[in-house]
Design a protein around this motif. Structure first.
Motif, PDB file in Angstrom:
ATOM      1  N   PHE A  78       0.986  -1.313  -0.100  1.00 54.63           N
ATOM      2  CA  PHE A  78       0.071   0.039   0.072  1.00 54.63           C
ATOM      3  C   PHE A  78       1.006   1.456   0.052  1.00 54.63           C
ATOM      4  O   PHE A  78       1.933   1.360   0.578  1.00 54.63           O
ATOM      5  CB  PHE A  78      -0.941   0.024   1.059  1.00 54.63           C
ATOM      6  N   PRO A  79       0.526   2.081  -0.931  1.00 54.27           N
ATOM      7  CA  PRO A  79       1.173   3.412  -0.843  1.00 54.27           C
ATOM      8  C   PRO A  79       0.764   4.270   0.463  1.00 54.27           C
ATOM      9  O   PRO A  79       0.011   3.836   1.110  1.00 54.27           O
ATOM     10  CB  PRO A  79       0.867   4.310  -1.962  1.00 54.27           C
ATOM     11  N   GLU A  80       1.447   5.353   0.760  1.00 49.57           N
ATOM     12  CA  GLU A  80       1.305   5.923   1.962  1.00 49.57           C
ATOM     13  C   GLU A  80      -0.291   6.564   2.143  1.00 49.57           C
ATOM     14  O   GLU A  80      -0.626   6.895   0.746  1.00 49.57           O
ATOM     15  CB  GLU A  80       2.353   6.933   2.139  1.00 49.57           C
ATOM     16  N   GLY A  81      -0.928   6.280   2.991  1.00 45.97           N
ATOM     17  CA  GLY A  81      -2.067   6.960   3.342  1.00 45.97           C
ATOM     18  C   GLY A  81      -3.220   5.905   2.719  1.00 45.97           C
ATOM     19  O   GLY A  81      -4.397   6.394   3.092  1.00 45.97           O
ATOM     20  N   ALA A  82      -2.902   4.731   2.127  1.00 43.16           N
ATOM     21  CA  ALA A  82      -4.261   3.982   1.719  1.00 43.16           C
ATOM     22  C   ALA A  82      -4.477   3.166   2.879  1.00 43.16           C
ATOM     23  O   ALA A  82      -3.801   2.943   3.905  1.00 43.16           O
ATOM     24  CB  ALA A  82      -3.600   3.001   0.543  1.00 43.16           C
ATOM     25  N   PHE A  83      -5.950   2.721   3.166  1.00 41.25           N
ATOM     26  CA  PHE A  83      -6.421   2.077   4.104  1.00 41.25           C
ATOM     27  C   PHE A  83      -7.596   0.905   3.453  1.00 41.25           C
ATOM     28  O   PHE A  83      -7.901   1.323   2.616  1.00 41.25           O
ATOM     29  CB  PHE A  83      -6.839   2.539   5.198  1.00 41.25           C
ATOM     30  N   ALA A  84      -7.541  -0.072   4.239  1.00 40.11           N
ATOM     31  CA  ALA A  84      -8.473  -1.093   3.741  1.00 40.11           C
ATOM     32  C   ALA A  84      -9.257  -1.871   4.506  1.00 40.11           C
ATOM     33  O   ALA A  84      -8.820  -2.140   5.716  1.00 40.11           O
ATOM     34  CB  ALA A  84      -7.573  -2.119   3.008  1.00 40.11           C
ATOM     35  N   ALA A  85     -10.695  -2.153   4.129  1.00 40.88           N
ATOM     36  CA  ALA A  85     -11.504  -2.913   4.998  1.00 40.88           C
ATOM     37  C   ALA A  85     -11.303  -4.504   4.165  1.00 40.88           C
ATOM     38  O   ALA A  85     -10.993  -4.449   3.110  1.00 40.88           O
ATOM     39  CB  ALA A  85     -12.862  -2.724   4.880  1.00 40.88           C
ATOM     40  N   SER A  86     -11.061  -5.523   5.116  1.00 33.59           N
ATOM     41  CA  SER A  86     -10.756  -6.925   4.695  1.00 33.59           C
ATOM     42  C   SER A  86     -11.590  -7.798   5.070  1.00 33.59           C
ATOM     43  O   SER A  86     -12.212  -7.731   6.145  1.00 33.59           O
ATOM     44  CB  SER A  86      -9.343  -7.200   5.350  1.00 33.59           C
ATOM     45  N   GLY A  87     -12.105  -8.510   4.249  1.00 33.30           N
ATOM     46  CA  GLY A  87     -13.087  -9.560   4.624  1.00 33.30           C
ATOM     47  C   GLY A  87     -12.797 -10.955   4.247  1.00 33.30           C
ATOM     48  O   GLY A  87     -11.504 -11.215   3.876  1.00 33.30           O
ATOM     49  N   PHE A  88     -13.556 -11.932   4.211  1.00 34.72           N
ATOM     50  CA  PHE A  88     -13.488 -13.272   4.003  1.00 34.72           C
ATOM     51  C   PHE A  88     -12.910 -13.620   2.564  1.00 34.72           C
ATOM     52  O   PHE A  88     -13.298 -13.121   1.751  1.00 34.72           O
ATOM     53  CB  PHE A  88     -14.931 -13.843   4.248  1.00 34.72           C
ATOM     54  N   GLU A  89     -12.034 -14.585   2.572  1.00 37.70           N
ATOM     55  CA  GLU A  89     -11.468 -15.170   1.226  1.00 37.70           C
ATOM     56  C   GLU A  89     -10.930 -14.185   0.697  1.00 37.70           C
ATOM     57  O   GLU A  89     -10.890 -13.928  -0.512  1.00 37.70           O
ATOM     58  CB  GLU A  89     -12.598 -15.697   0.487  1.00 37.70           C
ATOM     59  N   GLU A  90     -10.115 -13.165   1.422  1.00 34.47           N
ATOM     60  CA  GLU A  90      -9.249 -12.167   0.685  1.00 34.47           C
ATOM     61  C   GLU A  90      -9.951 -11.053   0.209  1.00 34.47           C
ATOM     62  O   GLU A  90      -9.533 -10.278  -0.697  1.00 34.47           O
ATOM     63  CB  GLU A  90      -8.219 -12.757  -0.248  1.00 34.47           C
ATOM     64  N   GLN A  91     -11.265 -10.770   0.440  1.00 32.63           N
ATOM     65  CA  GLN A  91     -11.986  -9.711  -0.118  1.00 32.63           C
ATOM     66  C   GLN A  91     -11.362  -8.404   0.403  1.00 32.63           C
ATOM     67  O   GLN A  91     -11.051  -8.114   1.709  1.00 32.63           O
ATOM     68  CB  GLN A  91     -13.524  -9.769   0.226  1.00 32.63           C
ATOM     69  N   GLN A  92     -11.501  -7.158  -0.424  1.00 31.39           N
ATOM     70  CA  GLN A  92     -10.749  -6.140  -0.022  1.00 31.39           C
ATOM     71  C   GLN A  92     -11.467  -4.919  -0.534  1.00 31.39           C
ATOM     72  O   GLN A  92     -11.934  -4.849  -1.654  1.00 31.39           O
ATOM     73  CB  GLN A  92      -9.163  -5.960  -0.535  1.00 31.39           C
ATOM     74  N   VAL A  93     -11.551  -3.752   0.343  1.00 33.40           N
ATOM     75  CA  VAL A  93     -12.157  -2.585  -0.187  1.00 33.40           C
ATOM     76  C   VAL A  93     -11.043  -1.505   0.395  1.00 33.40           C
ATOM     77  O   VAL A  93     -10.800  -1.453   1.396  1.00 33.40           O
ATOM     78  CB  VAL A  93     -13.579  -2.128   0.478  1.00 33.40           C
ATOM     79  N   ILE A  94     -10.134  -0.984  -0.796  1.00 34.17           N
ATOM     80  CA  ILE A  94      -9.169  -0.377  -0.400  1.00 34.17           C
ATOM     81  C   ILE A  94      -9.323   1.206  -0.759  1.00 34.17           C
ATOM     82  O   ILE A  94      -9.794   1.319  -2.003  1.00 34.17           O
ATOM     83  CB  ILE A  94      -7.755  -0.616  -1.186  1.00 34.17           C
ATOM     84  N   ILE A  95      -9.309   2.265   0.136  1.00 31.75           N
ATOM     85  CA  ILE A  95      -9.469   3.391   0.040  1.00 31.75           C
ATOM     86  C   ILE A  95      -8.153   4.212  -0.229  1.00 31.75           C
ATOM     87  O   ILE A  95      -7.272   3.955   0.555  1.00 31.75           O
ATOM     88  CB  ILE A  95     -10.180   4.233   1.035  1.00 31.75           C
ATOM     89  N   PHE A  96      -7.856   4.813  -1.249  1.00 28.64           N
ATOM     90  CA  PHE A  96      -6.824   5.565  -1.534  1.00 28.64           C
ATOM     91  C   PHE A  96      -6.965   6.931  -1.765  1.00 28.64           C
ATOM     92  O   PHE A  96      -6.981   7.559  -3.074  1.00 28.64           O
ATOM     93  CB  PHE A  96      -6.021   4.869  -2.713  1.00 28.64           C
ATOM     94  N   PRO A  97      -6.816   7.895  -0.783  1.00 27.33           N
ATOM     95  CA  PRO A  97      -7.454   9.322  -0.861  1.00 27.33           C
ATOM     96  C   PRO A  97      -6.075  10.059  -1.791  1.00 27.33           C
ATOM     97  O   PRO A  97      -6.804  11.008  -2.609  1.00 27.33           O
ATOM     98  CB  PRO A  97      -7.360   9.743   0.486  1.00 27.33           C
ATOM     99  N   LYS A  98      -5.134   9.593  -1.886  1.00 31.08           N
ATOM    100  CA  LYS A  98      -3.998  10.405  -2.622  1.00 31.08           C
ATOM    101  C   LYS A  98      -4.386  10.394  -4.052  1.00 31.08           C
ATOM    102  O   LYS A  98      -4.124  11.312  -4.748  1.00 31.08           O
ATOM    103  CB  LYS A  98      -2.674  10.014  -2.325  1.00 31.08           C
ATOM    104  N   ALA A  99      -4.849   9.163  -4.683  1.00 32.77           N
ATOM    105  CA  ALA A  99      -5.521   8.996  -5.993  1.00 32.77           C
ATOM    106  C   ALA A  99      -6.863   8.945  -6.226  1.00 32.77           C
ATOM    107  O   ALA A  99      -7.151   8.837  -7.273  1.00 32.77           O
ATOM    108  CB  ALA A  99      -4.671   7.728  -6.234  1.00 32.77           C
ATOM    109  N   ASN A 100      -7.431   9.626  -5.351  1.00 37.47           N
ATOM    110  CA  ASN A 100      -9.131   9.696  -5.344  1.00 37.47           C
ATOM    111  C   ASN A 100      -9.388   8.549  -5.825  1.00 37.47           C
ATOM    112  O   ASN A 100     -10.430   8.526  -6.750  1.00 37.47           O
ATOM    113  CB  ASN A 100      -9.377  11.050  -6.118  1.00 37.47           C
ATOM    114  N   SER A 101      -9.234   7.293  -5.156  1.00 39.36           N
ATOM    115  CA  SER A 101      -9.716   6.024  -5.806  1.00 39.36           C
ATOM    116  C   SER A 101      -9.940   4.992  -4.767  1.00 39.36           C
ATOM    117  O   SER A 101      -9.507   5.179  -3.402  1.00 39.36           O
ATOM    118  CB  SER A 101      -8.462   5.306  -6.774  1.00 39.36           C
ATOM    119  N   VAL A 102     -10.976   4.103  -5.368  1.00 39.16           N
ATOM    120  CA  VAL A 102     -11.368   3.012  -4.358  1.00 39.16           C
ATOM    121  C   VAL A 102     -10.973   1.818  -5.333  1.00 39.16           C
ATOM    122  O   VAL A 102     -11.344   1.771  -6.401  1.00 39.16           O
ATOM    123  CB  VAL A 102     -12.929   2.943  -3.982  1.00 39.16           C
TER     124      VAL A 102
END
Length: 134
Positions: A78-102
């Motif tokens: 993860f680049p600096e500032g990214a954060f993620a919710a992690s779920g079952f079977e490697e499901q991920q929602v990664i929020i990356f504000p620096k790139a205005n992306s999910v």
């Protein structure tokens, strides 16, 4: 919900999350060793949080599984500032504000190594995807 967190809790001009909540969730908790916020796994921060060693030891004693978690892939991927919710079977929602992306991953693929070859390498995958957004 990733877009809601990217928009710091505002959806269609209406505040749905309390002000400051997204910052709270993406800030390391005192006893997380810098890996975890409030329900979110964290990428690297500029400065690691200062922890009370006595409190860390008490938490390690109560929750032995947190003593040596292998979360180093988060800071490599993860680049600096990214954060993620992690779920079952490697499901991920990664929020990356620096790139205005999910980035959302729904797959069940786990890391598998056969003959020293990765068939799914999450560190490599997330690093390439997230850094391509910069």
């Amino acid at each position: 919900f990733g877009m809601l967190y990217l928009a710091v809790g505002i959806w269609n001009g209406e505040r749905l999350l309390p002000e400051g909540w997204v910052n709270f969730t993406s800030t390391p908790t005192v006893t997380s060793k810098g890996w975890y916020g409030a329900q979110f796994w964290l990428g690297p921060k500029e400065r690691p949080p200062q922890e009370d060693p006595n409190r860390v030891k008490r938490c390690d004693d109560i929750f032995p599984s947190r003593k040596n978690p292998d979360r180093s892939w988060l800071h490599r991927a993860f680049p600096e500032g990214a954060f993620a919710a992690s779920g079952f079977e490697e499901q991920q929602v990664i929020i990356f504000p620096k790139a205005n992306s999910v980035v959302v991953r729904l797959g069940q693929t786990k890391e598998v190594v056969v003959n020293n070859r990765f068939f799914w390498n999450k560190t490599d995958f997330y690093s390439k995807v997230l850094n391509s957004l910069l």
